[in-house]
Motif scaffolding. Structure first.
Motif, PDB file in Angstrom:
ATOM      1  N   TYR A   1       6.114 -28.002 101.903  1.00  0.00           N
ATOM      2  CA  TYR A   1       7.030 -28.821 102.696  1.00  0.00           C
ATOM      3  C   TYR A   1       7.392 -28.188 104.040  1.00  0.00           C
ATOM      4  O   TYR A   1       7.698 -28.889 104.991  1.00  0.00           O
ATOM      5  CB  TYR A   1       8.310 -29.090 101.897  1.00  0.00           C
TER       6      TYR A   1
ATOM      7  N   GLY B   1       5.390 -26.150 105.967  1.00  0.00           N
ATOM      8  CA  GLY B   1       4.290 -26.167 106.911  1.00  0.00           C
ATOM      9  C   GLY B   1       3.395 -24.948 106.811  1.00  0.00           C
ATOM     10  O   GLY B   1       3.498 -24.140 105.892  1.00  0.00           O
TER      11      GLY B   1
ATOM     12  N   TRP C   1      -1.002 -35.082 107.584  1.00  0.00           N
ATOM     13  CA  TRP C   1      -0.836 -33.995 108.539  1.00  0.00           C
ATOM     14  C   TRP C   1      -1.494 -34.399 109.848  1.00  0.00           C
ATOM     15  O   TRP C   1      -2.023 -35.507 109.978  1.00  0.00           O
ATOM     16  CB  TRP C   1      -1.465 -32.713 108.000  1.00  0.00           C
TER      17      TRP C   1
ATOM     18  N   GLN D   1      14.808 -34.121 112.610  1.00  0.00           N
ATOM     19  CA  GLN D   1      14.378 -33.890 111.234  1.00  0.00           C
ATOM     20  C   GLN D   1      15.561 -33.909 110.277  1.00  0.00           C
ATOM     21  O   GLN D   1      15.448 -33.429 109.146  1.00  0.00           O
ATOM     22  CB  GLN D   1      13.650 -32.541 111.134  1.00  0.00           C
TER      23      GLN D   1
ATOM     24  N   LEU E   1      15.062 -34.928 106.753  1.00  0.00           N
ATOM     25  CA  LEU E   1      14.133 -34.138 105.942  1.00  0.00           C
ATOM     26  C   LEU E   1      14.842 -33.039 105.167  1.00  0.00           C
ATOM     27  O   LEU E   1      14.184 -32.217 104.525  1.00  0.00           O
ATOM     28  CB  LEU E   1      13.050 -33.518 106.839  1.00  0.00           C
TER      29      LEU E   1
ATOM     30  N   ALA F   1       8.841 -28.708 108.014  1.00  0.00           N
ATOM     31  CA  ALA F   1       7.803 -29.637 108.477  1.00  0.00           C
ATOM     32  C   ALA F   1       7.245 -29.208 109.830  1.00  0.00           C
ATOM     33  O   ALA F   1       7.209 -29.977 110.789  1.00  0.00           O
ATOM     34  CB  ALA F   1       8.355 -31.058 108.542  1.00  0.00           C
TER      35      ALA F   1
ATOM     36  N   THR G   1      -0.477 -27.963 103.183  1.00  0.00           N
ATOM     37  CA  THR G   1       0.825 -28.556 103.473  1.00  0.00           C
ATOM     38  C   THR G   1       0.654 -30.017 103.830  1.00  0.00           C
ATOM     39  O   THR G   1      -0.449 -30.443 104.215  1.00  0.00           O
ATOM     40  CB  THR G   1       1.529 -27.807 104.626  1.00  0.00           C
TER      41      THR G   1
ATOM     42  N   HIS H   1       3.135 -33.678 105.318  1.00  0.00           N
ATOM     43  CA  HIS H   1       4.411 -34.142 105.854  1.00  0.00           C
ATOM     44  C   HIS H   1       4.463 -35.666 105.789  1.00  0.00           C
ATOM     45  O   HIS H   1       3.436 -36.341 105.781  1.00  0.00           O
ATOM     46  CB  HIS H   1       4.577 -33.710 107.321  1.00  0.00           C
TER      47      HIS H   1
ATOM     48  N   PHE I   1       5.649 -38.542 108.218  1.00  0.00           N
ATOM     49  CA  PHE I   1       5.995 -38.563 109.640  1.00  0.00           C
ATOM     50  C   PHE I   1       5.386 -39.756 110.365  1.00  0.00           C
ATOM     51  O   PHE I   1       4.398 -40.348 109.931  1.00  0.00           O
ATOM     52  CB  PHE I   1       5.528 -37.270 110.313  1.00  0.00           C
TER      53      PHE I   1
END
Length: 322
Positions: free
Chosen positions: A159, A161, A234, A265, A268, A273, A292, A294, A296
């Motif tokens: 989570y 990154g 990603w 963010q 989140l 992220a 990783t 995300h 987004f």
């Protein structure tokens, strides 16, 4: 069979002598094999406490990502089966593994603790089963004969990154002929008493790519890209610049209502992220994170050499390939 075995793991042993920590660099693993004749059937059975990428001679055995899929690793982990007959011929081959944190070694829920499901380090288990035309069979397993070295991935968390330093890349590490003279032997770890069972669900794969529909600069040196829709996945970065240049990408689903185009963010919670790429300085470079993802729509890019074109980042969609 793997169902009857427990996870035997391999911890990375850094070249610089530092001990591996809970937040240590994901290791590279490699195993050289020499086949006198080509097999008529070859299958790999693999799993990890962590997450792995598995190429043979630099070719991924499948497009799947985040293997093994998410389970409660305190009780069970799934293994994946790959038919690799077409990748093996008579001659020298290299099995390669990049071993990351995955869900096993990342934090979970509201906790800030890494390794939510068990103790470090990350572990990997593999069996390559070979069948020949004359009926002979052979098995190549993961053990201390494998060699290991730190990867260019400095930090990887589901989570928060990933940070990747391209200056530390070792081109050809997963191919025959690579000089692994400074690599060290992997460490065989005591087994863990959990169930290992075959994966029943389809794998997670890259399923689409989304080009940005807009880009703006809310302040000098800051560029925000808009994919036009929310995705899980990603960003793939395309960049050219000097070695050591750090390009950072922060991911967000919404814009800050009190600013002129900045991302926020806040929804989140504690997830960072954020992906960071350190350029190797070798001309045109492409970065895609390994372990990783995300949720987004917007990508905030800082540190980019000059003004990034609209195609500097591409949104990559990933989900279970139903």
């Amino acid at each position: 069979t793997l169902e009857d075995r427990q996870v035997a793991g391999h911890q990375h042993d850094p070249l610089d002598g530092d001990t591996a920590s809970a937040a240590g660099r994901p290791p590279l693993l490699r195993k050289s094999i020499d086949l006198k004749v080509p097999p008529v059937r070859a299958r790999i059975y693999a799993t990890a406490l962590g997450s792995y990428r598995l190429p043979i001679d630099g070719v991924p055995v499948r497009r799947a990502v985040f293997t093994p899929d998410w389970t409660d690793y305190r009780d069970r982990v799934t293994y994946q089966t790959y038919d690799v007959t077409s990748l093996l011929r008579a001659g020298h081959h290299t099995l390669g593994v990049l071993l990351g944190a995955g869900w096993y070694a990342s934090r979970f829920g509201f906790s800030s603790k890494r390794y939510a499901y068990g103790p470090p380090p990350v572990r990997f288990l593999l069996e390559l089963h070979l069948t020949y035309a004359d009926g002979r069979e052979a098995v190549v397993g993961s053990d201390s004969s494998w060699l290991t070295a730190p990867s260019p991935v400095l930090i990887s968390e589901i989570y928060d990154g990933e940070t990747y330093d391209a200056r530390l890349a070792q081109p050809g590490w997963d191919r025959p002929g690579f000089d692994a003279g400074r690599w060290r032997h992997a460490i065989e770890l005591p087994p863990v008493a959990i169930t290992i069972q075959p994966q029943a669900m389809p794998p997670i794969e890259e399923t689409d790519s989304i080009r940005p529909v807009g880009r703006w600069s809310p302040k000098p040196g800051v560029f925000v890209f808009d994919l036009g829709q929310n995705i899980a996945g990603w960003a793939r970065l395309h960049v050219r610049g000097r070695a050591g240049t750090r390009v950072q990408m922060r991911f967000a689903e919404i814009l800050d209502p009190d600013s002129s185009g900045n991302i926020t963010q806040i929804n989140l919670r504690s997830a960072k992220a954020t992906d960071t790429y350190v350029l190797g300085g070798r001309g045109a470079e492409t970065f895609t994170p390994h372990f990783t993802y995300h949720g987004f729509r917007y990508i905030e890019v800082t540190g980019f050499p000059g003004v990034p074109p609209l195609g500097a980042v591409i949104g990559i969609v990933a989900h279970t390939a139903l």
